[in-house]
Design an enzyme around this catalytic site. Structure first.
Site, PDB file in Angstrom:
ATOM      1  N   HIS A 298      14.960  20.758  13.604  1.00  0.00           N
ATOM      2  CA  HIS A 298      16.184  20.588  12.806  1.00  0.00           C
ATOM      3  C   HIS A 298      16.192  19.256  12.056  1.00  0.00           C
ATOM      4  O   HIS A 298      15.408  18.338  12.346  1.00  0.00           O
ATOM      5  CB  HIS A 298      17.412  20.669  13.708  1.00  0.00           C
ATOM      6  CG  HIS A 298      17.440  19.592  14.764  1.00  0.00           C
ATOM      7  ND1 HIS A 298      17.845  18.297  14.503  1.00  0.00           N
ATOM      8  CD2 HIS A 298      17.095  19.624  16.074  1.00  0.00           C
ATOM      9  CE1 HIS A 298      17.761  17.576  15.599  1.00  0.00           C
ATOM     10  NE2 HIS A 298      17.299  18.347  16.567  1.00  0.00           N
TER      11      HIS A 298
ATOM     12  N   GLY B  11      20.582  17.331  23.797  1.00  0.00           N
ATOM     13  CA  GLY B  11      20.334  18.459  24.674  1.00  0.00           C
ATOM     14  C   GLY B  11      21.025  19.714  24.180  1.00  0.00           C
ATOM     15  O   GLY B  11      20.903  20.090  23.015  1.00  0.00           O
TER      16      GLY B  11
ATOM     17  N   ARG C  91      22.954  22.279  15.163  1.00  0.00           N
ATOM     18  CA  ARG C  91      22.068  21.508  14.292  1.00  0.00           C
ATOM     19  C   ARG C  91      20.850  22.312  13.851  1.00  0.00           C
ATOM     20  O   ARG C  91      20.365  22.153  12.722  1.00  0.00           O
ATOM     21  CB  ARG C  91      21.651  20.205  14.968  1.00  0.00           C
ATOM     22  CG  ARG C  91      20.928  20.352  16.320  1.00  0.00           C
ATOM     23  CD  ARG C  91      20.826  18.993  17.003  1.00  0.00           C
ATOM     24  NE  ARG C  91      20.095  19.009  18.263  1.00  0.00           N
ATOM     25  CZ  ARG C  91      20.636  19.269  19.437  1.00  0.00           C
ATOM     26  NH1 ARG C  91      21.927  19.584  19.518  1.00  0.00           N
ATOM     27  NH2 ARG C  91      19.914  19.221  20.549  1.00  0.00           N
TER      28      ARG C  91
ATOM     29  N   GLU D 265      17.128  23.408  22.926  1.00  0.00           N
ATOM     30  CA  GLU D 265      16.544  22.165  23.403  1.00  0.00           C
ATOM     31  C   GLU D 265      16.676  22.091  24.918  1.00  0.00           C
ATOM     32  O   GLU D 265      17.385  22.896  25.541  1.00  0.00           O
ATOM     33  CB  GLU D 265      17.251  20.980  22.729  1.00  0.00           C
ATOM     34  CG  GLU D 265      16.696  19.604  23.072  1.00  0.00           C
ATOM     35  CD  GLU D 265      15.214  19.464  22.779  1.00  0.00           C
ATOM     36  OE1 GLU D 265      14.407  20.098  23.496  1.00  0.00           O
ATOM     37  OE2 GLU D 265      14.851  18.695  21.867  1.00  0.00           O
TER      38      GLU D 265
END
Length: 213
Positions: free
Chosen positions: A9, A22, A58, A82
């Site tokens: 991203h 995270g 994101r 993530e």
């Protein structure tokens, strides 16, 4: 033959502020939006059959900007998230250095030893992302697939193709914002890494050693 185009991203507010994200999230900065737009321009002549994205904002926003006005299907996949950082999410790098020095060091330098209650381990992320990639590969024979994800998730995916152990996960190359990685996989699961963390579409790249994820 399937071709995977793997992307991190764009820059976010918490990247700039040095906060760990995270599964939590912060919006793309104006720079992050420009990064995604530049990548979209770079990839505009590639007719992707499908785009897979982490559902975290994101990554999804980056995927939408790269997609532009094309009618390419966009699929959200939890397997591409993530690493879950639990209590670390929203905390700054400096806070964690002071509060959790041992695990902070493990996170960045000894990832195979990292453990924090309420968070995923690097092994957890590797198993999750590899399962997601196996599913994507099985469903998209002879297609061009764009995947938009995150630093550790992308590193974990690439460890599958590189046969890289977790303890060496942070070895170069660095996964910069909107960097492009291209991997071709044939029907016998032989792979060829064409590009790895390429940022030639960006004007400048930050070169610091540690950044928030």
């Amino acid at each position: 033959m399937i071709t995977l185009y793997l992307v991190r991203h764009g820059e976010t507010l918490w990247n700039v502020e040095g906060k760990m994200q995270g599964w939590n999230d912060s919006p793309l900065t104006e720079k992050g939006i420009r990064q995604a737009q530049k990548l979209g321009e770079r990839l505009k002549n590639i007719n992707f059959d499908v785009i897979y994205s982490s559902p975290i904002g994101r990554a999804l926003k980056t995927a939408e900007l790269v997609k532009g006005f094309k009618n390419t299907p966009l699929v959200l996949d939890d397997g591409l998230k993530e690493i879950k950082l639990g209590p670390w999410e929203g905390k700054s790098i400096q806070e964690l250095k002071e509060e959790e020095p041992e695990q902070f060091n493990n996170f960045w330098h000894e990832p195979h030893l990292y453990y924090f209650q309420g968070a995923e381990t690097f092994k957890d992320v590797r198993e999750r992302t590899h399962k997601a990639i196996d599913s994507i590969l099985s469903r998209n024979k002879d297609k061009k697939v764009l995947i938009v994800t995150h630093t550790i998730a992308l590193k974990s995916i690439m460890s599958k193709f590189e046969h890289r152990p977790i303890k060496n996960l942070w070895a170069p190359p660095r996964i910069h914002q909107t960097s492009l990685t291209v991997v071709k996989i044939d029907d016998d699961n032989n792979c060829e890494i064409i590009k790895y963390a390429d940022t030639s579409h960006l004007d400048e790249v930050k070169r610091d050693n540690i950044t928030a994820v």
